[in-house]
Scaffold this active site. Structure first.
Site, mmCIF file in Angstrom:
data_model
loop_
_atom_site.group_PDB
_atom_site.id
_atom_site.type_symbol
_atom_site.label_atom_id
_atom_site.label_comp_id
_atom_site.label_asym_id
_atom_site.label_seq_id
_atom_site.Cartn_x
_atom_site.Cartn_y
_atom_site.Cartn_z
ATOM 1 N N ILE A 26 -25.859 49.684 -11.610
ATOM 2 C CA ILE A 26 -24.982 49.864 -12.923
ATOM 3 C C ILE A 26 -24.819 48.530 -13.610
ATOM 4 O O ILE A 26 -24.899 48.540 -14.832
ATOM 5 C CB ILE A 26 -23.403 50.430 -12.471
ATOM 6 N N SER A 148 -14.921 48.931 -11.749
ATOM 7 C CA SER A 148 -13.802 49.159 -10.819
ATOM 8 C C SER A 148 -14.586 50.231 -10.213
ATOM 9 O O SER A 148 -15.946 50.610 -10.234
ATOM 10 C CB SER A 148 -12.551 49.685 -11.358
ATOM 11 N N LYS A 166 -10.602 47.320 -5.009
ATOM 12 C CA LYS A 166 -10.528 47.840 -6.426
ATOM 13 C C LYS A 166 -9.065 47.918 -7.170
ATOM 14 O O LYS A 166 -9.008 47.830 -8.174
ATOM 15 C CB LYS A 166 -11.353 48.956 -6.502
ATOM 16 N N ILE A 195 -22.918 58.235 -9.793
ATOM 17 C CA ILE A 195 -23.849 57.623 -10.858
ATOM 18 C C ILE A 195 -25.352 57.850 -10.290
ATOM 19 O O ILE A 195 -25.698 57.217 -9.363
ATOM 20 C CB ILE A 195 -23.738 56.291 -11.720
#
Ligand code: COA
Length: 274
Positions: A26, A148, A166, A195
């Site tokens: 990411i 996060s 987190k 994702i």
């Protein structure tokens, strides 16, 4: 049409972003999104080879790139990454604190060092990133964005260490919004859900399967790297100019649906229900 065509190609021209953990996943997708809209891109991470491959991709998108080997657990290494980036690319407008470490393990099987390691990478690393870039962000009235995770606000089986880390990152994000707001610095977080194509999803899908994740979102699907990265750009450009202290869930509704399906599948796989 790609998502990035929603933005002007020179949206962040002459701006500089530094992305920690920018060599893969990411974070690399975020770095690429910034490159696509004209920004200069600094990346740092632990593995030189991975960073070099990422830097080549970013240059292929037209970005000026500075890649620095730095472990976010080491504050001096991060300060070095910031100063190299500034020297080569110019003052920092945006910092993305993305570096993270994870593994699936129930509490009774994590050693003290294992727990500390994830807190050190995710939470202390975010703190080091913020502190090392403060002066730059202050000079440029810039913004800091934390990557996060849903574990920050939902309990996931075998993820207690990540949840603690987190949740701390979210708290740090809000504290910085208050402390640094008077300098014009904005502080926000994005919370990617499942994702496609990420190491994180591959790891948390072991044993429970991908279907558990798609069924845990309101949209019934995983997100794409582009969908996360586009939000990072939006928050870092004038579109996000009055947004600070905000947590933006980019999760297809996972936060509403909860972690129950995952937890049942995961605990069923590792121990019988009482
Ligand atoms: N279960 C339980 N404990 C684990 C573990 C697992 N699957 N993986 C690591 N640990 C523990 C180790 O046992 C060690 O504790 P110990 O010294 O008491 O044995 C501690 O965590 C540190 O592990 P180590 O591998 O030495 O640290 P590292 O700094 O090299 O790497 C991680 C730490 C978290 C980055 C590593 O687990 C990793 O490579 N994860 C995969 C990559 C990743 O997290 N990507 C991000 C996906 S979101």
């Amino acid at each position: 049409m790609t998502l990035y065509e929603c933005f002007a190609a020179d949206l962040l021209c002459d701006r500089t972003v530094l992305v920690t953990g920018g060599g893969s996943g990411i974070n690399l997708a975020i770095a690429k999104a910034f490159a696509t809209v004209g920004a200069n891109v600094g990346i740092c991470g632990r593995t030189a080879e991975r960073l070099e491959l990422a830097a080549q991709e970013l240059r292929g998108l037209g970005a000026e790139v500075c890649a620095t080997v730095a472990d976010v657990r080491d504050p001096e290494a991060l300060e070095n990454a910031v100063s190299r980036t500034v020297q080569q690319l110019g003052g920092l407008d945006t910092v993305v604190a993305g570096a993270a470490g994870n593994f699936l393990a129930p509490v009774e099987k994590i050693s003290s060092n294992g727990f500390r390691t994830v807190l050190a990478i995710d939470l202390q690393g975010a703190f080091h990133t913020a502190q090392a870039s403060f002066q730059q962000l202050k000079d440029r009235r810039g913004s800091i964005l934390f990557v996060s995770a849903p574990q920050a606000h939902l309990p996931f089986d075998s993820q207690a260490h990540v949840g603690a880390a987190k949740a701390g990152v979210e708290s740090l994000m809000r504290s910085l919004a208050i402390e640094w707001g008077p300098y014009g610095i904005r502080s926000n977080s994005i919370v990617p859900g499942p994702i496609d194509g990420t190491e994180g999803l591959r790891r948390v899908s072991e044993q429970v399967g991908l279907d558990t994740w798609t069924a845990s979102t309101a949209l019934g699907r995983c997100g794409t790297l582009e969908e996360v990265a586009a939000v990072a750009v939006a928050l870092s450009c004038p579109l996000g100019g009055f947004i600070t202290g905000a947590r933006i869930d980019v999760d297809g509704g996972l936060a509403l649906c909860g972690s129950g399906l995952f937890n049942r599948a995961r605990s069923g796989a590792r121990a019988p229900l009482l």
